[in-house]
Scaffold this motif. Structure first.
Motif, PDB file in Angstrom:
ATOM      1  N   THR A 196       0.950  -1.021   0.008  1.00  0.00           N
ATOM      2  CA  THR A 196      -0.078   0.109   0.224  1.00  0.00           C
ATOM      3  C   THR A 196       0.682   1.253   0.000  1.00  0.00           C
ATOM      4  OG1 THR A 196      -1.758  -1.124   1.364  1.00  0.00           O
ATOM      5  CG2 THR A 196      -1.834   1.301   1.296  1.00  0.00           C
ATOM      6  N   THR A 197       1.894   1.400   1.107  1.00  0.00           N
ATOM      7  CA  THR A 197       2.832   2.324   1.060  1.00  0.00           C
ATOM      8  C   THR A 197       3.748   2.453  -0.340  1.00  0.00           C
ATOM      9  OG1 THR A 197       3.097   2.078   3.384  1.00  0.00           O
ATOM     10  CG2 THR A 197       4.649   3.421   2.233  1.00  0.00           C
ATOM     11  N   ASN A 198       4.084   1.581  -1.165  1.00  0.00           N
ATOM     12  CA  ASN A 198       4.676   1.696  -2.267  1.00  0.00           C
ATOM     13  C   ASN A 198       3.682   2.254  -3.420  1.00  0.00           C
ATOM     14  OD1 ASN A 198       6.693   0.110  -1.051  1.00  0.00           O
ATOM     15  ND2 ASN A 198       7.071  -1.254  -3.168  1.00  0.00           N
ATOM     16  N   ILE A 199       2.596   1.955  -3.348  1.00  0.00           N
ATOM     17  CA  ILE A 199       1.401   2.558  -4.400  1.00  0.00           C
ATOM     18  C   ILE A 199       1.307   3.972  -4.084  1.00  0.00           C
ATOM     19  CG2 ILE A 199      -0.806   2.610  -5.026  1.00  0.00           C
ATOM     20  CD1 ILE A 199      -0.815  -0.517  -4.781  1.00  0.00           C
ATOM     21  N   ILE A 200       1.212   4.265  -2.742  1.00  0.00           N
ATOM     22  CA  ILE A 200       0.897   5.709  -2.268  1.00  0.00           C
ATOM     23  C   ILE A 200       2.406   6.556  -2.935  1.00  0.00           C
ATOM     24  CG2 ILE A 200       1.033   7.259  -0.327  1.00  0.00           C
ATOM     25  CD1 ILE A 200      -0.685   4.894   1.164  1.00  0.00           C
TER      26      ILE A 200
END
Length: 550
Positions: free
Chosen positions: A109-113
């Motif tokens: 999720t953080t990577n996508i953000i």
């Protein structure tokens, strides 16, 4: 990309033009489009498991470290990974672990953000530099879905590049605002983003060089103007403070993440590493322009190198295509090439890949700068409507390539199966797939794969250990001597590898050869490995044996 001014285009867009076709633009809609297409392409990565390419070292094998929130402070004072000082990056891993202690969805999720943030900032930067919303959005869409960005998003440690890009672009935009307004607020923000970039990845040290080049080449300011000297003073203070903090951190040690330290300790550093890595430049440039065969575990190839030189030829041809804006083209080329240089002075001798695609992420921004200037000077003046259709086709093509490439990062088996397919001679692939088959209770398949791996690389210590497990599982009565020999060979190749030490102790306990088991435990202790911490159950059995002997 034009000289930095506050002018807005005043002419009415021609019918069928990119500007008119993108007539739905308002301040927010382009960003919503970018968020939507990124989520559409990359949301499936939320369920992806670890690939065991560095992510195991960083996260899987060190969950206890990242589960401790107080270790955030330690990341600023100690180097928890050999030769790296990246406290912001590691703090992000610690924060993710607090939110979700098991599984990988929070990391993804953080990577996508961060990829969304980087893409939105690319769009903002292109608008600031060339003032055409349609071209900016087309190029940013290509960035957002580019196959070269797949590893940055789908591979958890790849976030180092997207985080770096966020801070570098924020720093560059603040620099542009400071040049326009001479505002102390924008100056402080510029230095703050520069600091965060340095604390994320060392490549951020290039930001002052990019800003200085833009000042001299595009804005044509005097090198010793008051604003230039103020910037130089700020860069010197920030870089100097970071260098001191980094030096002190690298001298400090922590034993809490020893596997990462060991994995990073085999690096070749300097000009020899640079020349060994020199083909990285054309190959990554080739993948920017012709991402026809993205790789999970790249190795140099004649095809990729030739394609790369063709791409470099096209990039330098931009100097002639956009003669009136040659300064902007040179700025983009310098951004592109310089962003590829820092990783090239280090070569991990323990790895068999030649480079990783995610290292081209920030450099891709420079590629977009060059393309934007060519579009402004040539394409939009002569072939605007045709260019629009070509852009749609390229976006669709890139999106399809990325869509089908992304599942190759869905866990260890998918990743290493793809690596084996790409490079049948790659020993690590056989090791990883063989280990998976062993865990699936398929020792015969595991044995065949592991023997293939050792045949391709006789220095893979873990392969010997896993092979010993595979043959002993199948034929314990007849393969004891061979098993011991394989475990001992693994231990000889890597004294810090825990698996052969522990298994030598276990199989001798099972055969009631207690003296030999105690001897192997002593060997393990001399190698600096604590059995009590690694396998308290086995250590307890040895304590009982010692008590009985007394």
């Amino acid at each position: 990309m034009t000289k930095h001014t506050s002018k807005k285009p005043s002419s009415t867009p021609k019918k069928g033009s990119i500007s008119q076709s993108m007539s739905f633009f308002t301040k927010i809609r382009p960003y919503l489009w970018l968020i939507g297409i990124i989520i559409l392409i990359f949301s499936k990565t939320l369920t992806y498991d670890f690939t065991r390419l560095d992510d195991a070292y960083y996260l899987l094998d060190n969950q206890s470290y990242f589960a401790n929130l107080s270790n955030i402070a330690q990341t600023f004072t100690q180097s928890i990974v050999a030769e790296q000082y990246r406290p912001i990056l590691f703090s992000s891993f610690i924060t993710d672990t607090q939110i979700h202690t098991s599984g990988t969805w929070m990391y993804h999720t953080t990577n996508i953000i961060f990829h969304i943030a980087a893409s939105c900032l690319v769009f903002t930067t292109l608008i600031r530099l060339q003032n055409n919303h349609g071209v900016a959005l087309v190029l940013t869409t290509l960035f957002a879905i580019h196959p070269l960005a797949t590893q940055t998003v789908a591979w958890i440690p790849g976030r180092s590049e997207s985080m770096l890009t966020v801070f570098v672009l924020l720093g560059f935009l603040s620099f542009l605002k400071f040049q326009q307004t001479a505002s102390t607020q924008h100056y402080c923000w510029h230095l703050a983003w520069f600091t965060l970039g340095l604390l994320t990845k060392e490549t951020a040290i290039l930001l002052p060089a990019f800003c200085g080049l833009y000042l001299l080449l595009v804005l044509k300011q005097r090198p010793f103007s008051r604003q230039s000297l103020i910037l130089l003073a700020g860069w010197t203070v920030v870089a100097g403070t970071w260098f001191i903090a980094r030096t002190l951190a690298l001298t400090a040690t922590t034993n809490e993440m020893t596997s990462v330290g060991q994995a990073s300790a085999l690096n070749l550093i300097g000009m020899k590493a640079f020349w060994l890595n020199i083909r990285t430049i054309p190959e990554l440039c080739g993948k920017m322009l012709f991402p026809v065969a993205p790789s999970v575990y790249p190795q140099f190839s004649i095809f990729a190198t030739v394609l790369g030189f063709v791409a470099l030829g096209c990039l330098f041809a931009a100097l002639f295509i956009a003669r009136k804006g040659w300064q902007n083209v040179v700025f983009g080329l310098v951004w592109l090439i310089f962003c590829l240089l820092p990783p090239m002075v280090i070569r991990a001798t323990g790895d068999r890949f030649d480079y990783l695609d995610y290292r081209g992420y920030l450099a891709l921004v420079g590629f977009l700068f060059v393309t934007a200037e060519c579009a402004r000077q040539f394409i939009l003046k002569k072939h605007e409507q045709k260019a629009l259709y070509v852009a749609y086709a390229v976006i669709a093509c890139f999106a399809a390539i990325t869509w089908f490439h992304t599942p190759n990062f869905n866990g260890e088996e998918a990743f290493w199966s793809k690596a084996m397919q790409e490079h049948p001679s790659l020993a690590e692939s056989y090791l990883h797939i063989g280990t998976i088959r062993l865990a699936q209770d398929k020792p015969a398949e595991a044995e065949a794969l592991l023997r293939n791996g050792i045949q391709r690389d006789s220095t893979l210590a873990l392969a010997y250990s896993k092979l010993a497990n595979a043959i002993y599982t199948q034929r314990p009565a007849t393969t004891f001597d061979e098993t011991v020999q394989l475990f001992r060979q693994a231990r000889t190749l890597n004294k810090k590898l825990t698996d052969p030490h522990i298994n030598l102790i276990i199989i001798h306990i099972q055969r009631q050869q207690y003296a030999e088991a105690l001897q192997y435990a002593a060997d393990m202790q001399r190698a600096g490995l604590d059995l009590e911490t690694l396998r308290p159950d086995v250590a307890g059995v040895l304590r009982s044996i010692r008590q009985q002997e007394k």
